[in-house]
Design an enzyme around this catalytic site. Structure first.
Site, PDB file in Angstrom:
ATOM      1  N   GLY A  69      18.083 -10.724   4.832  1.00 14.22           N
ATOM      2  CA  GLY A  69      18.994  -9.845   4.105  1.00 14.22           C
ATOM      3  C   GLY A  69      18.745  -8.400   4.455  1.00 14.22           C
ATOM      4  N   CYS A 101      12.363 -14.198   6.539  1.00 11.59           N
ATOM      5  CA  CYS A 101      12.413 -12.737   6.528  1.00 11.59           C
ATOM      6  C   CYS A 101      12.503 -12.201   5.093  1.00 11.59           C
ATOM      7  CB  CYS A 101      13.570 -12.263   7.400  1.00 11.59           C
ATOM      8  SG  CYS A 101      13.524 -10.514   7.746  1.00 11.59           S
ATOM      9  N   TYR A 102      13.643 -11.646   4.731  1.00 14.22           N
ATOM     10  CA  TYR A 102      13.827 -11.154   3.367  1.00 14.22           C
ATOM     11  C   TYR A 102      13.555 -12.255   2.347  1.00 14.22           C
ATOM     12  CZ  TYR A 102      16.129  -8.672  -0.467  1.00 14.22           C
ATOM     13  OH  TYR A 102      16.400  -8.043  -1.640  1.00 14.22           O
ATOM     14  N   HIS A 121      12.847 -14.980  12.478  1.00 15.61           N
ATOM     15  CA  HIS A 121      14.136 -15.661  12.271  1.00 15.61           C
ATOM     16  C   HIS A 121      14.239 -16.917  13.141  1.00 15.61           C
ATOM     17  CE1 HIS A 121      16.278 -12.638   9.832  1.00 15.61           C
ATOM     18  NE2 HIS A 121      15.455 -11.788  10.419  1.00 15.61           N
ATOM     19  N   GLU A 146      16.476 -19.045  13.042  1.00 18.88           N
ATOM     20  CA  GLU A 146      17.874 -19.405  13.277  1.00 18.88           C
ATOM     21  C   GLU A 146      18.461 -18.743  14.522  1.00 18.88           C
ATOM     22  OE1 GLU A 146      16.793 -17.289  11.069  1.00 18.88           O
ATOM     23  OE2 GLU A 146      18.268 -15.783  10.449  1.00 18.88           O
ATOM     24  N   SER A 175      51.011 -25.413  15.349  1.00 22.54           N
ATOM     25  CA  SER A 175      51.273 -24.257  16.204  1.00 22.54           C
ATOM     26  C   SER A 175      50.826 -24.501  17.635  1.00 22.54           C
ATOM     27  CB  SER A 175      50.505 -23.055  15.657  1.00 22.54           C
ATOM     28  OG  SER A 175      49.109 -23.286  15.827  1.00 22.54           O
ATOM     29  N   GLY A 176      50.046 -25.559  17.845  1.00 16.87           N
ATOM     30  CA  GLY A 176      49.447 -25.758  19.167  1.00 16.87           C
ATOM     31  C   GLY A 176      48.021 -25.237  19.210  1.00 16.87           C
ATOM     32  N   GLY A 177      47.617 -24.497  18.170  1.00 17.05           N
ATOM     33  CA  GLY A 177      46.246 -23.997  18.088  1.00 17.05           C
ATOM     34  C   GLY A 177      45.285 -25.106  17.678  1.00 17.05           C
ATOM     35  N   VAL A 178      43.990 -24.795  17.771  1.00 15.37           N
ATOM     36  CA  VAL A 178      42.970 -25.811  17.487  1.00 15.37           C
ATOM     37  C   VAL A 178      43.052 -26.282  16.034  1.00 15.37           C
ATOM     38  CG1 VAL A 178      40.508 -26.324  17.547  1.00 15.37           C
ATOM     39  CG2 VAL A 178      41.440 -24.577  19.072  1.00 15.37           C
ATOM     40  N   ASP A 179      43.076 -25.341  15.105  1.00 19.35           N
ATOM     41  CA  ASP A 179      42.933 -25.712  13.699  1.00 19.35           C
ATOM     42  C   ASP A 179      44.087 -26.600  13.220  1.00 19.35           C
ATOM     43  OD1 ASP A 179      40.841 -24.012  14.023  1.00 19.35           O
ATOM     44  OD2 ASP A 179      41.703 -22.366  12.867  1.00 19.35           O
ATOM     45  N   SER A 180      45.309 -26.162  13.487  1.00 18.94           N
ATOM     46  CA  SER A 180      46.434 -26.967  12.984  1.00 18.94           C
ATOM     47  C   SER A 180      46.499 -28.297  13.727  1.00 18.94           C
ATOM     48  CB  SER A 180      47.755 -26.202  13.076  1.00 18.94           C
ATOM     49  OG  SER A 180      48.142 -25.998  14.411  1.00 18.94           O
ATOM     50  N   LYS A 192      34.003 -23.513  12.997  1.00 21.08           N
ATOM     51  CA  LYS A 192      34.903 -23.682  14.144  1.00 21.08           C
ATOM     52  C   LYS A 192      34.344 -24.662  15.189  1.00 21.08           C
ATOM     53  CE  LYS A 192      38.680 -21.994  16.181  1.00 21.08           C
ATOM     54  NZ  LYS A 192      39.944 -21.610  15.506  1.00 21.08           N
TER      55      LYS A 192
END
Ligand code: XMP
Length: 518
Positions: free
Chosen positions: A62, A89-90, A177, A179, A231-236, A374
């Site tokens: 943080g 860390c924090y 860290h 991560e 729409s042709g996009g990944v998500d939809s 994503k």
């Protein structure tokens, strides 16, 4: 509405969010270790944690100092819940302070690479870490004395307590860290904590995600009908493929084709969803309608507004023709619903507000990807059988080529840009280092200039090639494409696209430029 409450079906790690960028990265790393994780606000109460029965907790990094004004604190009773807890860390400093250790104020920070030395061989958390390894540090204060009962397990040249643990209480912490990719054995540390210390099996797999989402969607929707905008996009696309797997013919997809997609893109959407998946697909060819509205419009914001509003108008016109549709599917992702480390973190942005439902129209929302990042959405898409061109599609603005044509948009300009853009993308895709480039495309500016071809004077359009490297589109640098690649692009575009007589390469980073032109 969330389609799936994964935390009810999966052992869940809760990441307490003391600073958004760290928390999201940690949650993703945990999921890469095949354990489901969710981000919760730092001020979550011990009662709420107990109610949610997490399999483990991670306290994120943080702000610079625990002594900073308004520095976030946590409910210390959480340490008594007997839930395995790991602080970074924090998060480590808070653990130390709350349990009776010390965190002296210092002005000397440690930023960047450091050499970690494991000083307690046989310790639990760092069992897989060699005696010396590289870690990533980013802190000012650090723990002076570990609380009673804790063992100091590692140090660096400037940080005496670089890691500590209290095995019986299930409390572990690192000042560095784990991560971030720069920490050599970071993911091993996270996996050891999850699988060995907390005993959580690696069961968060793409197959599980799909099975559970499918089951949840079936339960939520019952016999009802669902409409989904493609729409042709990944998500939809992933939403559509997932819903189709879950409810088959109860799903209708509406693909509003505004005519501003790239070459072959519209045909590909139709091929994949109608011919491959056998989805009930309504393909609305709306190019003429859009071009009529856009005639004479040159202002970029105005173009975006017109295209956005018209999308919903066309969509709802089609929706009204369908009978008995109760649900509207949306491709909302997890990062859209988490707000960062503030008190309001638990508030979920209402996506209902973003959809301009016409008077008297109502749908219940179904958001099957709402818990996913994503990269998980892409993996799910691949698992569902979507082709690579969709799953690994580069970011592409909703208004499409409209933002890449400067000035008025006409059918002729769209055709010119589509043809040139296809060559640019084909050539760069054939380059063996194309994966290092975040995004590449062509832009059509609103100028013409004199050239000569054969014995003829030409007066044609230039195109601008844009190719950038970036990690997240917030900043970007122009890609150092090889000169011979640029030469091939230039030759092919000028030879093959009638009306273009010049090719320029954009060598502007972001900032000061943006990735798109508009
Ligand atoms: P800029 O041009 O602001 O773009 O540097 C940053 C990233 O966002 C993408 N972009 C969009 N994506 N709808 C989208 O889904 C949009 O309207 C839009 N406009 C820009 C752009 O391609 C880049 O990756």
């Amino acid at each position: 509405m969330t389609a799936v409450d994964y935390h009810e079906q999966q052992p869940t790690v809760l990441v307490l969010d003391f600073g958004a960028q760290y928390a999201q990265l940690i949650a993703r790393r945990v999921r890469e270790a095949r354990v489901y994780s969710e981000i919760v606000p730092f001020d979550i109460s011990a009662e709420e944690i107990a109610r949610r029965k997490p399999a483990a907790l991670i306290l994120s990094g943080g702000p610079a100092s625990v002594y900073a004004e308004g520095a976030p604190r946590m409910d210390a009773r959480i340490f008594d819940l007997d839930v395995p807890t790991l602080g970074f860390c924090y998060g480590m400093q808070l653990m130390a302070l709350e349990l009776g250790g010390t965190v002296p104020r210092t002005d000397i920070g440690e930023y960047g690479f450091a050499e970690l030395e494991v000083v307690a061989p046989g310790c639990r958390l760092l069992e897989d870490v060699p005696e010396r390894s590289q870690v990533w540090m980013s802190h000012r204060d650090s723990v002076g004395e570990a609380p009673d009962g804790f063992t100091v397990t590692a140090r660096t040249a400037t940080t005496a307590v670089a890691a500590m643990e209290h095995v019986e209480r299930g409390l572990f912490a690192t000042q560095f860290h784990p991560e971030v990719a720069h920490t050599e054995f970071g993911q091993e540390i996270i996996k050891r904590f999850l699988h060995d210390v907390a005993g959580i099996p690696p069961v968060w797999t793409m197959v599980n995600i799909i099975d559970e989402t499918v089951a949840a969607v079936r339960e939520q929707v019952g016999e009802g009908r669902v409409i989904c905008g493609l729409s042709g996009g990944v998500d939809s696309s992933v939403v559509a493929a997932m819903l189709h797997r879950a409810i088959g013919d109860q799903l209708t997809c509406v693909f509003v084709d505004h005519g501003m997609l790239r070459q072959n893109e519209a045909a590909e959407v139709v091929r994949v969803f109608r011919d491959q998946f056998h989805v009930d697909l309504v393909h609305v060819d709306a190019e003429e309608r859009y071009l009529a509205l856009l005639a004479g419009v040159t202002d970029p914001e105005e173009k975006r507004r017109i295209i956005g509003e018209e999308f919903w108008r066309v969509f709802f016109e089609e929706a009204e023709k369908l009978e008995g549709v109760r649900w509207l599917a949306q491709g909302t992702l997890y990062p859209d619903v988490i707000e960062s480390g503030s008190k309001t973190a638990a508030k979920i942005k209402s996506h209902h507000n973003l959809i301009p439902f016409p008077e008297g129209v109502h749908f219940d929302l179904i958001e099957p990807l709402k818990a996913l990042f994503k990269d998980e959405v892409r993996a799910v898409g691949a698992e569902l059988g979507l082709p690579d061109e969709i799953v690994h599609r580069q970011p592409f603005p909703g208004p499409g080529l409209a933002v890449r044509i400067i000035g008025e948009i006409t059918h002729e300009k769209l055709e010119l840009l589509r043809a040139a853009d296809a060559i640019v993308r084909e050539e760069i895709a054939a380059w063996d280092r194309d994966r290092e480039v975040w995004q590449y495309f062509a832009v059509l500016p609103d100028i013409r200039s004199v050239g000569v071809m054969g014995d003829e004077r030409t007066y044609g359009h230039p195109i601008i090639v844009r190719a950038v490297s970036s990690a997240d589109a917030m900043t970007a640098d122009w890609a150092r494409l090889p000169h011979d690649l640029l030469a091939r692009i230039s030759n092919r575009v000028i030879n093959e696209v009638d009306g273009i007589n010049r090719v320029a390469y954009d060598i502007t980073s972001k900032p000061p430029g943006t990735i798109e032109w508009e």
